[in-house]
Scaffold this active site. Structure first.
Site, PDB file in Angstrom:
ATOM      1  N   LYS A  32       0.932  -1.083  -0.092  1.00 55.88           N
ATOM      2  CA  LYS A  32       0.041   0.213   0.009  1.00 55.88           C
ATOM      3  C   LYS A  32       0.712   1.140  -0.033  1.00 55.88           C
ATOM      4  O   LYS A  32       2.072   1.033   0.215  1.00 55.88           O
ATOM      5  CB  LYS A  32      -0.941   0.075   1.234  1.00 55.88           C
ATOM      6  N   ARG A 122     -10.333   1.235  15.234  1.00 56.91           N
ATOM      7  CA  ARG A 122     -10.525   1.555  14.140  1.00 56.91           C
ATOM      8  C   ARG A 122     -11.435   0.447  13.219  1.00 56.91           C
ATOM      9  O   ARG A 122     -12.451   0.578  13.784  1.00 56.91           O
ATOM     10  CB  ARG A 122      -9.142   1.451  13.284  1.00 56.91           C
ATOM     11  N   TYR A 245      16.113  30.064   6.711  1.00 54.13           N
ATOM     12  CA  TYR A 245      15.017  30.918   7.071  1.00 54.13           C
ATOM     13  C   TYR A 245      14.943  30.858   8.531  1.00 54.13           C
ATOM     14  O   TYR A 245      14.914  29.931   9.344  1.00 54.13           O
ATOM     15  CB  TYR A 245      13.699  30.268   6.598  1.00 54.13           C
ATOM     16  N   MET A 292      12.047  24.269   0.766  1.00 59.73           N
ATOM     17  CA  MET A 292      11.181  23.760  -0.286  1.00 59.73           C
ATOM     18  C   MET A 292      12.257  22.560  -0.944  1.00 59.73           C
ATOM     19  O   MET A 292      11.883  21.605  -1.117  1.00 59.73           O
ATOM     20  CB  MET A 292      10.364  24.288  -0.921  1.00 59.73           C
TER      21      MET A 292
END
Length: 352
Positions: A32, A122, A245, A292
């Site tokens: 998956k 779940r 940053y 990024m």
């Protein structure tokens, strides 16, 4: 400039080791989420060539994409809607049934596994549903009965196992026939031989990674993913130089900084702190905030060549950083790291 290397030979080898270790139980290989970031179709083909017992995916869409690509092996999925059942039957996809609405939509052509909620909270039928479930299963063909563990502790795992055994016994005594029980994923398969039943489901272990956060992997599995980028800039800076940053890192002495074109757009966690990468045989710390497209390493005055490989994570046997270490640096786990890796990186499939 950026590559994600996936060693299909390692995946086949890992699967065979798991098969040998857990025999006579079958081993479902879970592919998956794009095979945990490794490439679902390529991994499925490699496993099919190795004689995989079954492939596991989350939903019918993943399963159908495998069928449309020529995969013939058994495929099981478990996150479904009632409306998915006709498609599943058409493509010979086995489905996990977790609700009475799903059960009502099952046709004679569906191959079903009944999921029990033994404590994870779940999907699955609760203990209070069992009497009705047994009644509605009367006369139906059932392939398997399964559940999923919380991996909270051995005590909690065994509480869930006891609930599973009691529910399975009740279903069997009611005359419902089935051929497979499966409860254990990678962690429980490795930890408890009495959780194997007729089949286990292995995901992260197939890719050579540990399911444990608190201990070493006891099997000689090989990590199948190696993530590499090229060094694109090296510059000398003075003490007091802010980096990236927010100036989360400021140099405390003259040094050299290296720029690596691999950012959170490729799955490098923005919040990562304290990870190291391997450049020319030496570990260097990632410093400042991941951006990024790029991150910065403090080269401590060294000046490796532009174009040198930067191993972000890979093979611990070679002294390379690991997916586990990158996960720890970002308050996460290896599962999330490998599943998210990609972006603009070029995937390269190897057979080492």
């Amino acid at each position: 400039m950026r590559s994600v290397e996936v060693d299909l030979a390692a995946i086949r080898s890992n699967y065979q080791l798991l098969k040998n270790t857990f025999a006579p139980a079958k081993v479902m290989a879970v592919v998956k989420a794009n095979a945990y970031g490794h490439g679902m179709l390529q991994v499925a083909k490699a496993l099919e060539s190795a004689g995989v017992d079954a492939l596991g995916v989350a939903d019918v869409q993943e399963a159908i994409s495998l069928r449309m690509s020529g995969i013939k092996s058994r495929i099981v999925c478990w996150l479904i809607l009632p409306s998915d059942l006709e498609l599943a039957a058409d493509h010979d996809i086995e489905v996990g049934i977790s609700t009475f609405e799903q059960l009502a939509a099952v046709t004679e052509n569906n191959k079903i596994h009944i999921k029990l909620d033994t404590g994870l909270g779940r999907n699955g039928f609760a203990e209070a549903d069992l009497d009705r479930l047994v009644s509605e299963l009367s006369g139906r063909e059932v392939v398997g009965i399964f559940s999923h563990l919380s991996n909270t502790s051995e005590t909690e795992d065994r509480v869930q196992k006891d609930k599973f055994d009691q529910a399975v016994d009740k279903i069997r005594r009611a005359g419902v026939a089935f051929t497979e029980r499966h409860l254990a994923a990678s962690a429980a398969s490795i930890s408890y031989s009495d959780f194997h039943y007729e089949m286990v489901r292995c995901g992260i272990a197939v890719y050579g990674l540990t399911p444990f956060e608190d201990r070493e992997l006891p099997l000689a599995l090989q990590p199948a993913m190696r993530v590499v980028a090229k060094l694109v800039n090296v510059k000398k800076v003075s003490a007091g130089q802010g980096v990236s940053y927010g100036y989360r890192y400021v140099t405390d002495k003259p040094t050299t900084l290296g720029l690596v074109p691999f950012g959170y757009g490729e799955g490098m966690p923005r919040i990562s702190v304290g990870h190291s990468v391997l450049i020319a045989g030496k570990l260097y710390p990632v410093v400042g905030r991941v951006a990024m497209d790029q991150f910065v390493v403090d080269l401590a005055g060294d000046e490796p060549a532009i174009g040198e490989d930067v191993v972000i994570f890979g093979l611990p046997a070679r002294g390379e950083p690991t997916a586990e270490q990158l996960g720890q640096s970002s308050q996460s786990i290896n599962y999330e790291i490998v599943t998210r890796i990609g972006g603009r990186a070029n995937r390269v499939y190897l057979n080492r």
